[in-house]
Design a protein around this motif. Structure first.
Motif, PDB file in Angstrom:
ATOM      1  N   LEU A 144     -59.873  90.293 -62.212  1.00 18.64           N
ATOM      2  CA  LEU A 144     -59.137  89.133 -61.598  1.00 18.64           C
ATOM      3  C   LEU A 144     -60.567  88.039 -62.208  1.00 18.64           C
ATOM      4  N   ALA A 145     -61.919  88.541 -62.100  1.00 14.09           N
ATOM      5  CA  ALA A 145     -62.305  86.899 -62.784  1.00 14.09           C
ATOM      6  C   ALA A 145     -62.374  87.458 -63.656  1.00 14.09           C
ATOM      7  N   THR A 146     -61.958  88.206 -64.877  1.00 14.69           N
ATOM      8  CA  THR A 146     -62.442  88.284 -65.993  1.00 14.69           C
ATOM      9  C   THR A 146     -61.101  88.517 -67.424  1.00 14.69           C
ATOM     10  N   ARG A 147     -60.217  89.207 -66.995  1.00 15.32           N
ATOM     11  CA  ARG A 147     -58.964  89.412 -67.320  1.00 15.32           C
ATOM     12  C   ARG A 147     -57.739  88.285 -66.765  1.00 15.32           C
ATOM     13  N   ARG A 148     -56.872  88.763 -67.766  1.00 17.63           N
ATOM     14  CA  ARG A 148     -55.178  87.701 -67.622  1.00 17.63           C
ATOM     15  C   ARG A 148     -54.277  89.371 -67.595  1.00 17.63           C
TER      16      ARG A 148
END
Length: 445
Positions: A144-148
């Protein structure tokens, strides 16, 4: 270039050795893990959902192992391999998820700390719920913090499933969602704890007929000399629970996850990758904070008659990340910072080897007479799991010595750069003192 290649090669070897140690770790059948297994066994053998208090979200995924064991005549032994499989698979997943935001020097150190310098070595031997929770929620928050896109949706699903397996951790996931909302300025992250809550409510309804019945209505501890013993639910004074969870000799996070209390190190100019790494760290710390707040009032804040602070395995993730960053660039740290980091790495590796080799050997004596003296293992240093091996000596076999050697290798890899920097600075200091003594003012009586 050559030094970098050697460093990567050594790191890969250490990580592989640690993975092998986890894969062939002893099987510790018993305690609450046995209750979870019996719940799964009842479901698969008799197609009956019991009203037990432990979630089936994680154990159900061990169904293939149960069928394999049933075919071999020993379903318990194969199901007990579940946590180590989840841990190793999750560790590999985190390796790739964190690859864009951690340097090549930090990634193998982070993995080595999880394998050698954390509470995981003890946890992979059992069938408790915490390993599945930590792997799913830890990897999910990192996504969640690094991807889309679909990867972020996968992270949300992992967070929800992992949290549903340990319902008390919902507050921790809610705290992490607040961190994501604050830094990303997107309210949609609140849907993640909402999804987890929906799964928890659904399981409660299917198993007990009441969405709000978590199965712990009649839970209470044994009555002992302690003034707040024998009370049910969230009856423990928050202040005393908080002190015990953080600082007690047998369960305190300051001893079992010392890296959690270290400052997150700055690594050069702020950029997108550095910001993402920091966000991952903050979401992980938020989960730990939520767990501490919840369990500080729980009557069994200590996690039962087990080795170490069972409920707080999640602290291994942020603690390992911080120590990996500190040790990866020891030459840029101050001398005193390196001294404290070395002590933290040494204590972390002792936690790991203590859990898998000594496994709380000798603590059974304190659990007799309805756990009359169990509190000694929480508060008395020489009765705690960490230091009891120096008081009650366990007869080691060759497998134990092999594990000790492997953990020594892991410690040397993790502490090597710090020791090298401290040694060089000590030598430089001795040279300066010697030159000052020789070339300075003449000595007089």
């Amino acid at each position: 270039m050559r030094a970098s290649f050697i460093h990567r090669s050594v790191g890969s070897v250490v990580v592989l050795v640690g993975a092998w140690i986890s894969a062939v770790a002893p099987i510790g059948i018993g305690s609450d893990g046995l209750v979870r297994f019996e719940t799964l066994d009842t479901l698969l053998r008799h197609e009956t959902l019991d009203r037990g208090r432990y979630s089936l979200v994680g154990p159900v995924l061990a169904t293939p192992l149960w069928y394999l064991g049933e075919a071999l005549g020993a379903p318990a032994e194969t199901v007990w391999m579940f946590n180590r499989i989840v841990f190793l698979a999750g560790g590999g997943g985190l390796w790739f998820v964190l690859r864009p935001i951690l340097s090549p020097r930090e990634r193998p150190r982070f993995a080595a700390l999880l394998l050698f310098g954390s509470m995981f070595p003890w946890h992979v031997m059992g069938f408790f719920a915490e390993v599945f929770h930590v792997v799913c929620v830890g990897a999910g928050l990192a996504l969640l913090a690094t991807r889309r896109g679909w990867r972020a949706w996968l992270g949300a699903a992992l967070c929800a499933v992992g949290t549903a397996n340990v319902p008390a951790s919902a507050v921790g996931l809610g705290s992490a969602a607040c961190v994501l909302v604050w830094y990303e300025r997107r309210l949609r992250y609140f849907a993640v704890p909402a999804l987890a809550a929906a799964l928890i409510v659904l399981e409660n309804y299917l198993r007990r007929g009441d969405p709000l019945d978590g199965g712990y209505v009649t839970e209470a501890g044994n009555r002992t000399v302690l003034p707040y013993s024998g009370l049910p639910d969230f009856s423990y004074p928050f202040f005393f629970g908080l002190l015990s969870i953080l600082f007690s000799f047998g369960k305190g996070l300051v001893f079992f996850a010392p890296g959690l209390f270290a400052r997150y190190p700055e690594e050069g100019p702020r950029g997108a990758q550095e910001d993402r790494a920091r966000l991952v760290y903050r979401t992980w710390v938020a989960v730990v904070l939520g767990l501490v707040l919840v369990y500080s009032r729980w009557w069994a804040w200590y996690g039962g008659a087990v080795w170490g602070p069972r409920f707080f395995l999640f602290a291994a993730l942020p603690a390992s990340l911080v120590l990996a960053r500190w040790t990866a660039r020891a030459e840029t740290r101050s001398t005193w910072a390196n001294v404290f980091v070395l002590l933290a790495v040494a204590l972390s590796c002792w936690v790991g080897v203590n859990g898998i080799v000594f496994q709380g050997y000798g603590m059974e004596r304190y659990w007799a007479n309805e756990f009359e003296f169990e509190y000694l293992t929480w508060y008395v240093p020489e009765c705690s799991a960490l230091w009891l091996p120096f008081v009650v000596h366990k007869a080691l076999v060759w497998q134990d010595y092999a594990r000790l050697a492997a953990f020594a290798l892991g410690f040397m890899y993790l502490a090597g750069p710090v020791v090298r920097v401290l040694a060089l600075r000590a030598c430089e200091g001795c040279v300066r003192v010697w030159r000052s003594a020789l070339l300075g003012p003449r000595w007089r009586v």
